[in-house]
Design a protein around this motif. Structure first.
Motif, mmCIF file in Angstrom:
data_model
loop_
_atom_site.group_PDB
_atom_site.id
_atom_site.type_symbol
_atom_site.label_atom_id
_atom_site.label_comp_id
_atom_site.label_asym_id
_atom_site.label_seq_id
_atom_site.Cartn_x
_atom_site.Cartn_y
_atom_site.Cartn_z
ATOM 1 N N MET A 1 -18.480 -69.006 -21.236
ATOM 2 C CA MET A 1 -19.034 -67.717 -21.657
ATOM 3 C C MET A 1 -19.192 -66.831 -20.437
ATOM 4 N N GLY A 2 -18.558 -65.654 -20.437
ATOM 5 C CA GLY A 2 -18.557 -64.779 -19.274
ATOM 6 C C GLY A 2 -19.848 -64.000 -19.118
ATOM 7 N N PHE A 3 -20.020 -63.434 -17.940
ATOM 8 C CA PHE A 3 -21.206 -62.641 -17.630
ATOM 9 C C PHE A 3 -21.056 -61.258 -18.244
ATOM 10 N N GLU A 4 -22.072 -60.808 -18.952
ATOM 11 C CA GLU A 4 -22.026 -59.508 -19.617
ATOM 12 C C GLU A 4 -23.206 -58.652 -19.171
ATOM 13 N N VAL A 5 -22.910 -57.441 -18.765
ATOM 14 C CA VAL A 5 -23.951 -56.506 -18.347
ATOM 15 C C VAL A 5 -24.443 -55.729 -19.555
ATOM 16 N N LYS A 6 -25.740 -55.773 -19.812
ATOM 17 C CA LYS A 6 -26.322 -55.005 -20.898
ATOM 18 C C LYS A 6 -26.743 -53.635 -20.388
ATOM 19 N N ASN A 7 -26.796 -52.689 -21.307
ATOM 20 C CA ASN A 7 -27.204 -51.324 -20.964
ATOM 21 C C ASN A 7 -26.304 -50.757 -19.864
ATOM 22 N N LYS A 8 -25.001 -50.827 -20.082
ATOM 23 C CA LYS A 8 -24.028 -50.458 -19.047
ATOM 24 C C LYS A 8 -24.167 -49.006 -18.614
ATOM 25 N N TRP A 9 -24.339 -48.120 -19.586
ATOM 26 C CA TRP A 9 -24.441 -46.704 -19.209
ATOM 27 C C TRP A 9 -25.720 -46.442 -18.415
ATOM 28 N N GLY A 10 -26.772 -47.170 -18.738
ATOM 29 C CA GLY A 10 -28.007 -47.035 -17.970
ATOM 30 C C GLY A 10 -27.806 -47.412 -16.513
ATOM 31 N N TRP A 11 -27.047 -48.487 -16.264
ATOM 32 C CA TRP A 11 -26.775 -48.879 -14.882
ATOM 33 C C TRP A 11 -25.833 -47.901 -14.198
ATOM 34 N N LEU A 12 -24.932 -47.280 -14.967
ATOM 35 C CA LEU A 12 -24.065 -46.249 -14.381
ATOM 36 C C LEU A 12 -24.897 -45.041 -13.953
ATOM 37 N N VAL A 13 -25.840 -44.641 -14.799
ATOM 38 C CA VAL A 13 -26.749 -43.541 -14.451
ATOM 39 C C VAL A 13 -27.567 -43.907 -13.213
ATOM 40 N N THR A 14 -28.015 -45.155 -13.148
ATOM 41 C CA THR A 14 -28.790 -45.615 -11.991
ATOM 42 C C THR A 14 -27.960 -45.531 -10.714
ATOM 43 N N PHE A 15 -26.711 -45.974 -10.785
ATOM 44 C CA PHE A 15 -25.839 -45.938 -9.604
ATOM 45 C C PHE A 15 -25.580 -44.498 -9.161
ATOM 46 N N ASN A 16 -25.335 -43.605 -10.107
ATOM 47 C CA ASN A 16 -25.075 -42.209 -9.742
ATOM 48 C C ASN A 16 -26.341 -41.503 -9.256
ATOM 49 N N THR A 17 -27.498 -41.951 -9.736
ATOM 50 C CA THR A 17 -28.755 -41.438 -9.181
ATOM 51 C C THR A 17 -28.876 -41.835 -7.713
ATOM 52 N N PHE A 18 -28.530 -43.082 -7.424
ATOM 53 C CA PHE A 18 -28.482 -43.546 -6.034
ATOM 54 C C PHE A 18 -27.551 -42.669 -5.199
ATOM 55 N N LEU A 19 -26.366 -42.358 -5.738
ATOM 56 C CA LEU A 19 -25.381 -41.560 -4.995
ATOM 57 C C LEU A 19 -25.875 -40.148 -4.698
ATOM 58 N N ILE A 20 -26.551 -39.529 -5.670
ATOM 59 C CA ILE A 20 -26.964 -38.136 -5.472
ATOM 60 C C ILE A 20 -28.239 -38.039 -4.642
ATOM 61 N N ILE A 21 -29.117 -39.065 -4.743
ATOM 62 C CA ILE A 21 -30.339 -39.056 -3.933
ATOM 63 C C ILE A 21 -30.013 -39.281 -2.456
ATOM 64 N N MET A 22 -28.957 -40.040 -2.191
ATOM 65 C CA MET A 22 -28.618 -40.414 -0.819
ATOM 66 C C MET A 22 -28.436 -39.199 0.100
ATOM 67 N N PRO A 23 -27.584 -38.210 -0.222
ATOM 68 C CA PRO A 23 -27.462 -37.068 0.695
ATOM 69 C C PRO A 23 -28.659 -36.132 0.674
ATOM 70 N N VAL A 24 -29.313 -36.002 -0.490
ATOM 71 C CA VAL A 24 -30.424 -35.057 -0.612
ATOM 72 C C VAL A 24 -31.596 -35.485 0.272
ATOM 73 N N THR A 25 -32.082 -36.701 0.044
ATOM 74 C CA THR A 25 -33.225 -37.166 0.830
ATOM 75 C C THR A 25 -32.810 -37.541 2.255
ATOM 76 N N GLY A 26 -31.525 -37.904 2.418
ATOM 77 C CA GLY A 26 -31.032 -38.179 3.765
ATOM 78 C C GLY A 26 -31.101 -36.948 4.654
#
Length: 515
Positions: free
Chosen positions: A1-26
């Motif tokens: 049984m393979g590994f499955e990520v739940k709430n995929k779009w939520g994690w995509l939003v989280t990753f893109n939040t990381f990307l946009i916060i990085m230059p702003v607060t940096g």
């Protein structure tokens, strides 16, 4: 049984939040580098003024939260994040052309500060809406890793760019990069796509038929009118009246004012490493070139602190709030330690401690809000948290700069800063005792398992009531049960409790669970 990520779009939003916060607060965290460059170009610029430009930008980034919260509730997260990206880019670009440093109060402090808030507050609230309970610490801590990565990468980067093309050229490069990265990230910022509702359809004609049925058939009929459905999550268009009402309700929550003032005291000193530290190091004989590396140590330690929070924040053996008295006490000791630091080795020690615990307290802030005040008033509680932080951040560097201008030393700033950390530790330690005394249980969203249990309990109660009587006691018992649910801390949004006014096919009660 393979590994499955739940709430995929939520994690995509989280990753893109990381990307946009990085230059702003940096960018904001590099003000210590720009501080020194500005004083080279404008020798008449005092430490008070230079520190206030950067500190005010940091402060507005948090203090503008009541504005951004009202806007994203009204117009949606994506639009406000895009506006924030545009404001930040324009602010940096305009700052690179100012003929006078005082214009930076407009182009950098205000435009960059407001734009940063529109991005940071909006995106973190969106992440919280995808992860209101499970993985709340992991998601928000990962998103705020952008603070650490941005500071770690941009402090030496901006110092290098300023050497090659000047601070003005560095701002122009940062403006273009922030705009491009921000626009890409904003494309994914949409609200959670579905919510699950427990719907009880109350039709008087159906109820009259049920009274003529045998008891077992009545129970089956009642159960058939109660069903779970998945429907699109439609953002409510909040009015100013709704917004004010929610804030009044939030201020009445036990411990919220202690939390607000604790964040003010903590942030009075929290911003010192990013604004005044390079200036302080020059006063004890450490060259500016080494100062940028000390800030890099702060960034690395901050990254480790946030990483620790992401790994262990959801499985702490104690309430999240207790993280704050512990961390504030240690940061108070680190700040007092600066009174005896005289060399680069001492600065590295200070940077490692203060950076790590800054990372912990900042990354766990959203999780602490959820645990203390629940999901129902989360947006408002988070807004008050950022408002307190913004006030402290705006005032802190000003106090440090004024202390140096008048005394030629930062000692007074260190005494005040250490005392404020200690006061914040005391205030946060008092919150759980106040809530326990008031018997406060924060309203929250229900898990799938809890919601199914409530449905079964209601069906069971309905069976018992039908077997005992065919009177209108069913309506009264149902209302009592709803009140018990609310008192137990479960967030149930009741659209209509008085069933006398319910029309056919109206939704009587609903609650949201995590899909």
């Amino acid at each position: 049984m393979g590994f499955e990520v739940k709430n995929k779009w939520g994690w995509l939003v989280t990753f893109n939040t990381f990307l946009i916060i990085m230059p702003v607060t940096g960018v904001l965290s590099t003000w210590g580098v720009i501080f020194v460059e500005l004083q080279k170009e404008f020798p008449d610029l005092s430490d008070l003024e230079a520190g206030w430009i950067g500190g005010l930008a940091f402060g507005i980034m948090f203090a503008a939260s009541p504005i951004s919260t009202g806007l994203f509730k009204r117009f949606g997260h994506r639009i406000i994040a895009i506006i924030g990206t545009i404001l930040c880019s324009i602010g940096l670009l305009a700052s690179s052309f100012v003929p006078s440093p005082h214009l930076l109060f407009l182009t950098y402090s205000i435009l960059m500060g407001v734009g940063s808030n529109f991005i940071d507050n909006t995106t973190l609230n969106l992440v919280g809406s995808y992860f209101p309970r499970k993985n709340s610490a992991r998601s928000t801590c990962f998103a705020t890793l952008g603070w650490s990565i941005g500071s770690l990468a941009l402090n030496p980067g901006v110092e290098k760019l300023s050497t090659i093309i000047g601070w003005r050229g560095a701002f122009q490069v940062l403006s273009a990069g922030l705009f491009l990265l921000g626009m890409i990230a904003c494309t994914t910022f949409k609200p959670p796509p579905h919510r699950c509702l427990d719907v009880l359809v109350d039709d008087p004609a159906e109820k009259q038929k049920e009274k003529l049925m045998p008891r077992k058939q009545r129970a089956s009929s009642t159960s058939s009118r109660k069903k779970s459905v998945i429907e699109p999550m439609i953002a409510d268009k909040h009015t100013i009246k709704d917004y004010v009402k929610m804030f009044v309700q939030t201020i009445q929550a036990p411990g919220i004012l202690l939390w607000l003032f604790a964040n003010i005291w903590m942030n009075l000193s929290l911003i010192f490493p990013f604004v005044n530290m390079i200036k302080f190091m020059t006063t004890i004989g450490i060259p500016e070139s080494q100062g940028a590396f000390v800030l890099t140590v702060v960034g690395i330690a901050d990254l480790l602190g946030r990483g620790s929070s992401a790994a262990f924040g959801d499985s702490l053996p104690f309430n999240t709030i207790y993280v704050y008295p512990i961390c504030n006490t240690i940061m108070a000791g680190a700040t007092f330690f600066l009174l005896i630091v005289k060399d680069i080795k001492g600065m590295y020690i200070f940077s490692a401690f203060i950076g790590y615990f800054i990372g912990v307290v900042n990354s766990m802030l959203f999780k602490a809000c959820i645990d203390l005040f629940g999901a129902k008033i989360l947006a408002e509680a988070w807004t008050l948290t950022l408002l307190g932080a913004g006030f402290g951040i705006a005032v802190g560097p000003t106090v440090a700069g004024a202390a140096y201008d008048f005394t030629g030393s930062f000692d007074i700033a260190f005494y005040v800063g250490g005392g404020m950390f200690a006061l914040a530790a005391l205030f946060t330690l008092m919150i759980p005792f106040v809530q326990r005394r008031k018997q406060w249980v924060p309203p929250r969203t229900m898990s799938r398992r809890e919601s199914q249990a409530v449905i079964k309990a209601r069906e069971s109660v309905s069976d018992n009531m039908n077997s005992a009587s065919e009177t209108t006691n069913e309506e009264k018992s149902k209302e009592d049960m709803l009140n018990e649910d609310e008192e137990s801390g479960v967030f149930i949004d009741v659209k209509e409790k008085n069933e006398k006014n319910v029309k056919p096919n109206d939704v009587v009660d609903q609650y949201v669970w995590v899909v």
